[in-house]
Design a protein around this motif. Sequence first.
Motif, PDB file in Angstrom:
ATOM      1  N   ALA A  68       0.848  -1.185   0.000  1.00 45.49           N
ATOM      2  CA  ALA A  68       0.000   0.000   0.000  1.00 45.49           C
ATOM      3  C   ALA A  68       0.890   1.243   0.000  1.00 45.49           C
ATOM      4  O   ALA A  68       1.918   1.283   0.669  1.00 45.49           O
ATOM      5  N   GLY A  69       0.505   2.241  -0.785  1.00 44.22           N
ATOM      6  CA  GLY A  69       1.303   3.450  -0.885  1.00 44.22           C
ATOM      7  C   GLY A  69       2.288   3.444  -2.036  1.00 44.22           C
ATOM      8  O   GLY A  69       3.012   4.415  -2.242  1.00 44.22           O
ATOM      9  N   SER A  70       2.317   2.347  -2.806  1.00 44.43           N
ATOM     10  CA  SER A  70       3.196   2.295  -3.979  1.00 44.43           C
ATOM     11  C   SER A  70       2.586   3.075  -5.134  1.00 44.43           C
ATOM     12  O   SER A  70       1.362   3.183  -5.243  1.00 44.43           O
ATOM     13  N   ALA A  71       3.442   3.592  -5.996  1.00 40.41           N
ATOM     14  CA  ALA A  71       2.982   4.338  -7.167  1.00 40.41           C
ATOM     15  C   ALA A  71       2.732   3.387  -8.333  1.00 40.41           C
ATOM     16  O   ALA A  71       3.601   2.596  -8.693  1.00 40.41           O
ATOM     17  N   TYR A  72       1.538   3.469  -8.893  1.00 39.41           N
ATOM     18  CA  TYR A  72       1.219   2.754 -10.130  1.00 39.41           C
ATOM     19  C   TYR A  72       1.164   3.809 -11.228  1.00 39.41           C
ATOM     20  O   TYR A  72       0.230   4.598 -11.310  1.00 39.41           O
ATOM     21  N   VAL A  73       2.222   3.857 -12.032  1.00 39.90           N
ATOM     22  CA  VAL A  73       2.353   4.894 -13.060  1.00 39.90           C
ATOM     23  C   VAL A  73       2.330   4.223 -14.431  1.00 39.90           C
ATOM     24  O   VAL A  73       3.055   3.267 -14.666  1.00 39.90           O
ATOM     25  N   TYR A  74       1.488   4.716 -15.315  1.00 37.27           N
ATOM     26  CA  TYR A  74       1.410   4.094 -16.642  1.00 37.27           C
ATOM     27  C   TYR A  74       1.232   5.149 -17.722  1.00 37.27           C
ATOM     28  O   TYR A  74       0.816   6.277 -17.464  1.00 37.27           O
ATOM     29  N   LEU A  75       1.591   4.757 -18.939  1.00 33.79           N
ATOM     30  CA  LEU A  75       1.508   5.656 -20.093  1.00 33.79           C
ATOM     31  C   LEU A  75       0.136   5.519 -20.729  1.00 33.79           C
ATOM     32  O   LEU A  75      -0.274   4.426 -21.122  1.00 33.79           O
ATOM     33  N   ASN A  76      -0.566   6.630 -20.835  1.00 31.47           N
ATOM     34  CA  ASN A  76      -1.911   6.604 -21.397  1.00 31.47           C
ATOM     35  C   ASN A  76      -1.931   7.261 -22.777  1.00 31.47           C
ATOM     36  O   ASN A  76      -1.286   8.278 -22.996  1.00 31.47           O
ATOM     37  N   TYR A  77      -2.666   6.684 -23.674  1.00 30.47           N
ATOM     38  CA  TYR A  77      -2.766   7.188 -25.046  1.00 30.47           C
ATOM     39  C   TYR A  77      -1.398   7.374 -25.688  1.00 30.47           C
ATOM     40  O   TYR A  77      -1.231   8.205 -26.574  1.00 30.47           O
ATOM     41  N   GLY A  78      -0.414   6.616 -25.204  1.00 33.50           N
ATOM     42  CA  GLY A  78       0.910   6.677 -25.799  1.00 33.50           C
ATOM     43  C   GLY A  78       1.658   7.956 -25.536  1.00 33.50           C
ATOM     44  O   GLY A  78       2.740   8.172 -26.092  1.00 33.50           O
ATOM     45  N   MET A  79       1.115   8.827 -24.680  1.00 39.14           N
ATOM     46  CA  MET A  79       1.723  10.149 -24.526  1.00 39.14           C
ATOM     47  C   MET A  79       1.865  10.666 -23.111  1.00 39.14           C
ATOM     48  O   MET A  79       2.791  11.405 -22.825  1.00 39.14           O
TER      49      MET A  79
END
Length: 195
Positions: A68-79
């Motif tokens: 808990a508290g971890s960052a879930y970072v992802y690329l959206n729409y390729g940009m």
Amino acid sequence: MKSTEILSSDTFRSDPLTAARKLIGAELLCGNCSGIVVETEAYAAVGDEAAHTFSRPSARQFVAENDAGSAYVYLNYGMYWLANVLVKSSSGDGFVLLRALEPKSGIATMRRRRGRRHLHDLCSGPGKLTIAMGINGKDHGKSFVGRNARFYFRQSASPVEVITDTRIGITKSADLPWRYLKKGSRFVSVQKKGG
DNA sequence: GTTTGGATTACT
DNA sequence: GTAATCCAAACA
């Protein structure tokens, strides 16, 4: 003292709706930049068709393997990089998407990174705020917890009025009122009528 | 190997 | 209104 208190990590041991609400009014810090969280959305790890966990095995694996508290970072729409906080609790796991901030510190840095001048155009969207704060894919899996974290939250100095709305930009489970906004803020991503 | 569908933004 | 631009997942 109160205003510089670190947000309790218990916040991330709540269900996604509670955590999303609690983060409104908190201050997000990253490097010399900071801003007050004025808009979030909750995504449930189970039963929420709009959440990545619904259709992505890799997202379910992330929930299983991270705290808990971890960052879930992802690329959206390729940009655009979008940043979530992983929350885990006995009443359900999920994510809180950070959607908008009211800029507080490091505004010159934010302006440089964004290539925009106006305060209301620096962090008024999930893709904008990651650019302004310098958050990207390299931060995926890092922690929001602790004063030495690359990014962390400070507790709100005073109580904040929160309103709810439906989530933005999704087509599935779109009717759930899982968007949280700081009442009256003009720094949110999308102004709806009356907002 | 190819297709598809996005938790968006900026510009026309 | 719509182009830009990448990836995970699904399909063949």
